[in-house]
Write an enzyme that holds these catalytic residues in place. Structure first.
Site, mmCIF file in Angstrom:
data_model
loop_
_atom_site.group_PDB
_atom_site.id
_atom_site.type_symbol
_atom_site.label_atom_id
_atom_site.label_comp_id
_atom_site.label_asym_id
_atom_site.label_seq_id
_atom_site.Cartn_x
_atom_site.Cartn_y
_atom_site.Cartn_z
ATOM 1 N N LYS A 90 0.864 -1.176 0.000
ATOM 2 C CA LYS A 90 0.000 0.000 0.000
ATOM 3 C C LYS A 90 0.904 1.230 0.000
ATOM 4 O O LYS A 90 1.976 1.222 0.624
ATOM 5 C CB LYS A 90 -0.889 -0.028 1.250
ATOM 6 C CG LYS A 90 -1.922 1.085 1.335
ATOM 7 C CD LYS A 90 -2.865 0.864 2.520
ATOM 8 C CE LYS A 90 -3.914 1.950 2.654
ATOM 9 N NZ LYS A 90 -4.895 1.654 3.719
ATOM 10 N N SER A 95 -9.827 1.977 2.546
ATOM 11 C CA SER A 95 -8.867 2.777 1.825
ATOM 12 C C SER A 95 -7.854 1.959 1.023
ATOM 13 O O SER A 95 -7.225 2.502 0.116
ATOM 14 C CB SER A 95 -8.110 3.685 2.796
ATOM 15 O OG SER A 95 -7.371 2.929 3.724
ATOM 16 N N SER A 119 -10.426 -0.752 6.499
ATOM 17 C CA SER A 119 -9.803 -0.522 5.191
ATOM 18 C C SER A 119 -9.139 -1.722 4.541
ATOM 19 O O SER A 119 -8.715 -1.631 3.397
ATOM 20 C CB SER A 119 -8.773 0.590 5.297
ATOM 21 O OG SER A 119 -9.414 1.826 5.176
HETATM 22 N N1 GLN Z 1 -13.674 4.208 5.985
HETATM 23 C C1 GLN Z 1 -12.887 4.533 7.132
HETATM 24 C C2 GLN Z 1 -12.447 5.988 7.030
HETATM 25 O O1 GLN Z 1 -12.906 6.656 6.159
HETATM 26 C C3 GLN Z 1 -11.782 3.550 7.237
HETATM 27 C C4 GLN Z 1 -10.428 3.989 6.865
HETATM 28 C C5 GLN Z 1 -9.354 3.000 7.221
HETATM 29 O O2 GLN Z 1 -9.577 1.910 7.764
HETATM 30 N N2 GLN Z 1 -8.120 3.398 6.942
HETATM 31 O O3 GLN Z 1 -11.702 6.517 7.804
#
Ligand code: GLN
Length: 475
Positions: A63, A138, A162
């Site tokens: 990532k 994400s 995410s």
């Molecule tokens: N959807 C969550 C957010 O918008 C999760 C993000 C994550 O796990 N990095 O923060």
């Protein structure tokens, strides 16, 4: 194809070449990569690695939050567009030592903030099963690469869901192990009390193998655990008999999609038929509805503090002003998109002296109540399970408007943040399909019960036969 069969098939250079070619070929369709890495040095370094090492000559992706020396690491942001990592993250070092060849950085929502991958500086990632849909966020780029068969494993991070949500949307396995199990040194943070490193794979065995490589105490990450690392792959037995599985009723009851409900209930029947001790467990509904607002306060407050170093004075893209103060303001204004700016405002607001008690500290108390509720439920169980989402991957553009105050959105679409509040290990595996699009199921276990979590996931995977799925990309 498992890591094992892939290793038996080609020599490292061929395997890596196939992966890089596939990543390039899919790039116009998926937009999953931010940067490619020339693999030559890594391939040459294989001469110092034992060919029986778990990732020997296996192409993988990181990532775009994970540092790797002398490579571009942008966090899928504009502000770090020119950032070259001066060092390896601990997980990068461990992957290299295990023989992995890192082919590039996968797109994500900027600094991991978001659930759509639409905030990436390089634009949205497309779902390999349907290019008009998202692959989730994400860690959307990592998920898309694994689902499309480009690499057998990609690193993700999970602060709210995410890893586990994109895995559901792309028909693969997404593992977020226990907080502290994998070092986060060298991974650009989002919210330190919630951030986890984990992985995407196409089967549970590969997830177990990856965890074994990545886990362990790291003195460079004070939150990493000193508990011994277990032999996760060797502990996979897949026998569901006697396993205590709790169905999380709050989630299933909030889902309106009949396909998701029917497939889930059919799976539950199969689990019972295998001798699993299936019960229904209900958590405090008011607390479940409070998960998302609580998460936003804690995550954004921590993010505001973590990202205060992105001032563009020492590194990052600089928009010069008359003095440091102005340079910082101009650079940050240009370097962050609207969602990040909104989140930094929320985070700062929650941390104002006059708001701390009623927002930040209150959110921490709610977090504690959630964890106590979950812990009490899990004291009688091995895992709790529920669909990972109320439906298939949403359309990137023009989908139905979500009612963000509905129980379905607050609970079914956001309950997995419980795994971050608690730090408990949590995994998503494929559950089935609706009109050719993947659906996932999520399992969460007690802290450091990662081996048992993986074993139960392996049992379910064996039962459904849904493993090693590869999307046919209309490139
Ligand atoms: N959807 C969550 C957010 O918008 C999760 C993000 C994550 O796990 N990095 O923060």
């Amino acid at each position: 194809m498992t890591l094992h069969t892939l290793k038996a098939m080609f020599d490292p250079a061929t395997r890596v070449d196939h992966a890089i070619q596939a990543a390039h070929a899919f790039q116009p369709a998926l937009n999953a990569m931010v940067s490619f890495i020339d693999p030559q040095d890594q391939l040459e370094a294989l001469t110092h690695i034992d060919p029986s090492a778990p990732f020997y000559g296996i192409p993988v992706a990181l990532k775009d939050l994970v540092n790797m020396k002398d490579t571009r690491t942008t966090g899928s942001s504009k502000i770090l567009d020119n950032y070259i990592s001066p060092y390896d993250a601990t997980i990068t070092r461990k992957l290299r030592e295990a023989g992995a060849i890192i082919i590039g950085k996968a797109s994500c929502d900027t600094f991991g903030m978001g659930g759509t991958n639409k905030t990436a500086a390089t634009g949205p990632v497309h779902n390999p099963y349907d290019l008009s849909r998202m692959s989730g966020g994400s860690s959307g780029g990592s998920a898309a690469l694994v689902a499309a068969g480009v690499v057998p494993m990609a690193i993700g991070t999970d602060t709210g869901d995410s890893i586990r949500k994109p895995a559901a949307f792309t028909g693969i396995v997404g593992l977020k192990p226990t907080y502290g199990r994998i070092s986060r040194y060298g991974v650009i943070p989002y919210a330190s009390s919630l951030d986890h490193v984990g992985c995407f794979t196409r089967n549970v065995t590969d997830a177990a193998a990856t965890l074994k490589v990545l886990a362990g105490r790291d003195d460079k990450d004070m939150t990493s655990s000193t508990l011994p690392v277990e032999d996760y792959p060797a502990l996979l037995k897949g026998d569901l008999k006697g396993k205590r599985i709790g169905i999380l009723t709050n989630v299933i009851d909030s889902i309106s999609n009949p396909t998701v409900r029917t497939q889930f209930e059919a799976l539950v029947e199969q689990l019972s038929a295998q001798g699993a001790l299936v019960t229904r467990v209900t958590l405090n509904d008011a607390l479940m509805k409070a998960l998302l607002p609580t998460y936003y306060i804690i995550a954004n407050a921590e993010a505001t503090a973590n990202h205060a170093n992105l001032d563009s004075l020492r590194f990052g893209v600089q928009v010069p002003g008359a003095d440091n103060e102005e340079t910082m303001r101009l650079s940050r204004t240009a370097g962050f998109g609207p969602l990040l700016r909104k989140r930094f405002v929320i985070g700062s607001y929650a941390l104002f002296v006059e708001n701390q008690e009623r927002l930040f500290r209150k959110a921490q108390r709610v977090r504690r109540l959630v964890v106590e509720d979950l812990k009490a439920a899990l004291s009688q169980l091995d895992v709790i399970i529920a669909p990972a989402s109320g439906g298939v991957a949403p359309l990137l553009e023009g989908g139905p408007k979500t009612d963000e105050l509905s129980g379905e959105y607050l609970i079914a679409e956001n309950y997995m943040v419980m795994g971050n509040f608690s730090g408990y290990p949590s995994i998503t595996i494929p559950m089935g399909f609706e009109n050719g699009l993947p659906l996932g199921i999520n399992l969460t276990a007690k802290a450091f019960d990662d081996a048992n979590l993986l074993d139960i996931a392996y049992g379910i995977e064996t039962l459904t036969g849904l493993k090693n799925l590869v999307a046919k990309v209309n490139a």
